[in-house]
Design a protein around this motif. Structure first.
Motif, PDB file in Angstrom:
ATOM      1  N   VAL A 119       0.836  -1.203   0.000  1.00  0.00           N
ATOM      2  CA  VAL A 119       0.000   0.000   0.000  1.00  0.00           C
ATOM      3  C   VAL A 119       0.871   1.254   0.000  1.00  0.00           C
ATOM      4  O   VAL A 119       0.615   2.220  -0.728  1.00  0.00           O
ATOM      5  CB  VAL A 119      -0.951  -0.003   1.214  1.00  0.00           C
ATOM      6  CG1 VAL A 119      -1.708   1.317   1.312  1.00  0.00           C
ATOM      7  CG2 VAL A 119      -1.932  -1.163   1.112  1.00  0.00           C
ATOM      8  N   ASN A 120       1.901   1.249   0.817  1.00  0.00           N
ATOM      9  CA  ASN A 120       2.791   2.396   0.930  1.00  0.00           C
ATOM     10  C   ASN A 120       3.450   2.726  -0.408  1.00  0.00           C
ATOM     11  O   ASN A 120       3.527   3.889  -0.823  1.00  0.00           O
ATOM     12  CB  ASN A 120       3.857   2.091   1.982  1.00  0.00           C
ATOM     13  CG  ASN A 120       4.520   3.336   2.533  1.00  0.00           C
ATOM     14  OD1 ASN A 120       3.852   4.294   2.892  1.00  0.00           O
ATOM     15  ND2 ASN A 120       5.830   3.317   2.606  1.00  0.00           N
ATOM     16  N   LEU A 121       3.928   1.688  -1.116  1.00  0.00           N
ATOM     17  CA  LEU A 121       4.630   1.894  -2.381  1.00  0.00           C
ATOM     18  C   LEU A 121       3.676   2.154  -3.545  1.00  0.00           C
ATOM     19  O   LEU A 121       4.029   2.830  -4.500  1.00  0.00           O
ATOM     20  CB  LEU A 121       5.508   0.678  -2.705  1.00  0.00           C
ATOM     21  CG  LEU A 121       6.669   0.389  -1.768  1.00  0.00           C
ATOM     22  CD1 LEU A 121       7.431  -0.845  -2.230  1.00  0.00           C
ATOM     23  CD2 LEU A 121       7.623   1.574  -1.691  1.00  0.00           C
ATOM     24  N   ALA A 122       2.459   1.608  -3.459  1.00  0.00           N
ATOM     25  CA  ALA A 122       1.528   1.730  -4.591  1.00  0.00           C
ATOM     26  C   ALA A 122       0.879   3.099  -4.665  1.00  0.00           C
ATOM     27  O   ALA A 122       0.391   3.500  -5.730  1.00  0.00           O
ATOM     28  CB  ALA A 122       0.448   0.648  -4.484  1.00  0.00           C
ATOM     29  N   THR A 133      11.391   1.470   1.949  1.00  0.00           N
ATOM     30  CA  THR A 133      11.141   2.085   0.642  1.00  0.00           C
ATOM     31  C   THR A 133      12.377   2.000  -0.249  1.00  0.00           C
ATOM     32  O   THR A 133      12.296   1.615  -1.420  1.00  0.00           O
ATOM     33  CB  THR A 133      10.712   3.546   0.819  1.00  0.00           C
ATOM     34  OG1 THR A 133       9.507   3.596   1.598  1.00  0.00           O
ATOM     35  CG2 THR A 133      10.450   4.210  -0.528  1.00  0.00           C
ATOM     36  N   PHE A 134      13.542   2.340   0.315  1.00  0.00           N
ATOM     37  CA  PHE A 134      14.759   2.334  -0.499  1.00  0.00           C
ATOM     38  C   PHE A 134      15.274   0.914  -0.715  1.00  0.00           C
ATOM     39  O   PHE A 134      15.853   0.622  -1.770  1.00  0.00           O
ATOM     40  CB  PHE A 134      15.825   3.224   0.150  1.00  0.00           C
ATOM     41  CG  PHE A 134      15.627   4.689  -0.129  1.00  0.00           C
ATOM     42  CD1 PHE A 134      16.285   5.307  -1.185  1.00  0.00           C
ATOM     43  CD2 PHE A 134      14.755   5.440   0.632  1.00  0.00           C
ATOM     44  CE1 PHE A 134      16.094   6.649  -1.458  1.00  0.00           C
ATOM     45  CE2 PHE A 134      14.548   6.782   0.372  1.00  0.00           C
ATOM     46  CZ  PHE A 134      15.216   7.395  -0.677  1.00  0.00           C
ATOM     47  N   GLY A 183      15.814  -3.389  -4.855  1.00  0.00           N
ATOM     48  CA  GLY A 183      15.574  -4.806  -5.126  1.00  0.00           C
ATOM     49  C   GLY A 183      16.209  -5.737  -4.110  1.00  0.00           C
ATOM     50  O   GLY A 183      16.524  -6.890  -4.426  1.00  0.00           O
ATOM     51  N   MET A 184      16.381  -5.273  -2.886  1.00  0.00           N
ATOM     52  CA  MET A 184      17.010  -6.097  -1.861  1.00  0.00           C
ATOM     53  C   MET A 184      16.058  -7.179  -1.355  1.00  0.00           C
ATOM     54  O   MET A 184      14.831  -7.019  -1.393  1.00  0.00           O
ATOM     55  CB  MET A 184      17.450  -5.228  -0.673  1.00  0.00           C
ATOM     56  CG  MET A 184      18.556  -4.254  -0.979  1.00  0.00           C
ATOM     57  SD  MET A 184      18.996  -3.214   0.452  1.00  0.00           S
ATOM     58  CE  MET A 184      19.641  -4.452   1.598  1.00  0.00           C
TER      59      MET A 184
END
Length: 466
Positions: free
Chosen positions: A10-13, A171-172, A177-178
């Motif tokens: 949700v946070n990233l979208a 977020t980072f 891609g970690m």
């Protein structure tokens, strides 16, 4: 929502479609939650099923609730048992399944609004300008180096994602891609097990997690292989020197610290070697950052003298204000990009910064300035003390006196005299608490921040807000 993959989704979208995510401290209820929901002007709230009733009680008119099913991992971590869906609202995973991916992308995605912890009053929403294209690469490099992220590494996230530092971390880490391991709730031995099992490279923590790890029996800690760890980063709250030294002795010189605030990001950082050479410091300014120590009249104080800490963030960090309260933003500004989050400290001759305390927590007793953080650090060195809060209370003769609220390690037995004697043997006599109270649990955030106002209110009912 508590820590889980759905929170991250949700946070990233939100940002690619131009929406502003507002992470909510799921512990908040009553006036705190009512303030956030009303102050933010939020339109949609994604809520774990078992928390819906509390949100409904404080929801402003027109708020759309989306129900998020509680994952098994979260139910287990919090001992929730079965949590059936209410059936009253749209369900998050069903909504996602019902739509095709949206092919949208904003030119300058908005930053999320983070609410400060509200340790001294109602929380303030921090609104940042969108990150410009010319800032993106520099900001990514700055964050990677600050919290030790690498695309080839695995990180673990044990802290609550609604706070700034872990929110930035996740977020980072996702942008790089970690591999990420998200702990629904911090448990010290489970943390060690996950580090060993997944060969974790880096982690960001808070000092209270250090304390809980160090309270594990030595044989338990020694039974786990932590050799994969390349960096343990901590922030958010002061770390008692004896705790920091014990961590470095245990895991080696891989402990890093940074200091700043949700408003301005990080201003200073410190590795283990620098800390061992300058015990108690929080570090030197990060690249492209700066620190000033000023009087209330914004005059610089001489090196080594205590004053209000002002910091200037890297030029890659976006400008900010407080939601609906730009006047409050101007109150903390000293010009030329320098702002304060209300801390007091000094800089030594080598340029290292040391924190004394929060400006609002300073006690003036008989005309003498007393910084409770020093007394708290002293008492944390007393066997049997798990946590402590020291603050000023009314005193007719001295103006203010000191109160110490102490949380004991399970099974420990201490008296008020034991507490006072330990302070008297290690600090000046005027720093000995007049009042000592033993509490079952102190009101400390998962981030490590202590809500002293909740303890102060019974002593200062007219001065401290509810």
């Amino acid at each position: 929502m508590r820590n889980e993959i759905g929170f991250v989704e949700v946070n990233l979208a939100a940002t690619p479609i131009g929406a502003i995510p507002v992470p909510v401290n799921w512990h908040w209820t009553g006036a705190d939650l009512e303030h956030l929901l009303g102050d933010s002007g939020v339109k949609v709230a994604v809520v774990h099923t078992d928390l819906i009733d509390g949100v409904e009680e404080q929801a402003p008119d027109g708020l759309q609730i989306v129900e998020a099913q509680v994952p098994d991992e979260v139910r287990t971590a919090y001992g929730l048992g079965e949590v059936p869906l209410t059936g009253r609202y749209p369900v998050l995973h069903e909504l996602i399944a019902a739509f095709d991916p949206a092919e949208v992308s904003t030119e300058a995605p908005p930053m999320g609004v983070i609410y400060t912890s509200g340790t001294t009053g109602l929380a303030k929403g921090i609104v940042r300008e969108p990150v410009r294209r010319d800032q993106t690469a520099g900001l990514l490099t700055f964050i990677k180096e600050l919290i030790h992220l690498d695309p080839e590494w695995t990180c673990i996230l044990p802290a609550p994602l609604y706070h700034t530092a872990p929110n930035v971390n996740v977020t980072f880490a996702a942008a790089l891609g970690m591999n990420m391991i998200i702990m629904p709730k911090f448990d010290p031995e489970e943390f060690l097990r996950l580090v060993q099992e997944s060969r974790v490279d880096t982690v960001q923590m808070v000092p209270t997690m250090f304390v809980r790890l160090l309270q594990l029996p030595g044989e338990v800690r020694a039974s786990y292989d932590l050799s994969s760890l390349k960096a343990i980063v901590h922030a958010a709250a002061p770390c008692p020197p004896e705790v920091k030294r014990a961590m470095i002795d245990w895991v080696g010189p891989i402990v890093w610290e940074y200091y700043g605030g949700s408003e301005g990001g990080s201003w200073v950082e410190c590795g283990s070697e620098d800390w061992l050479a300058h015990p108690g410091t929080v570090g030197k300014p990060c690249p492209d950052c700066a620190i000033k120590i000023l009087t209330p009249d914004l005059e610089e104080v001489p090196t080594g003298e205590t004053g209000i800490i002002y910091g200037r963030a890297t030029s890659f960090w976006p400008e900010f204000t407080y939601l609906g309260n730009d006047a409050k933003r101007r109150e903390i500004d000293a010009g030329e990009g320098f702002v304060t989050v209300g801390d007091v400290g000094h800089v030594d001759e080598d340029g290292f910064l040391y924190l004394s305390d929060r400006l609002n927590d300073m006690v003036i007793s008989g005309g003498v300035n007393i910084y409770p953080a020093e007394i708290e650090s002293c008492l944390l060195g007393l066997d049997g003390v798990a946590d402590v809060a020291v603050f000023g209370i009314p005193d007719e003769r001295m103006g203010e006196a000191l109160a110490a609220h102490v949380e004991l390690v399970p099974g420990a037995v201490l008296s008020e005299d034991d507490v006072r004697r330990h302070v008297r043997e290690n600090l000046a006599s005027y720093k000995v608490p007049k009042v000592v109270v033993f509490d079952e649990r102190l009101p400390r955030e998962d981030s490590g921040k202590l809500f002293k106002r909740r303890l102060k209110v019974k002593y200062w009912p007219d001065r401290v807000g509810a």
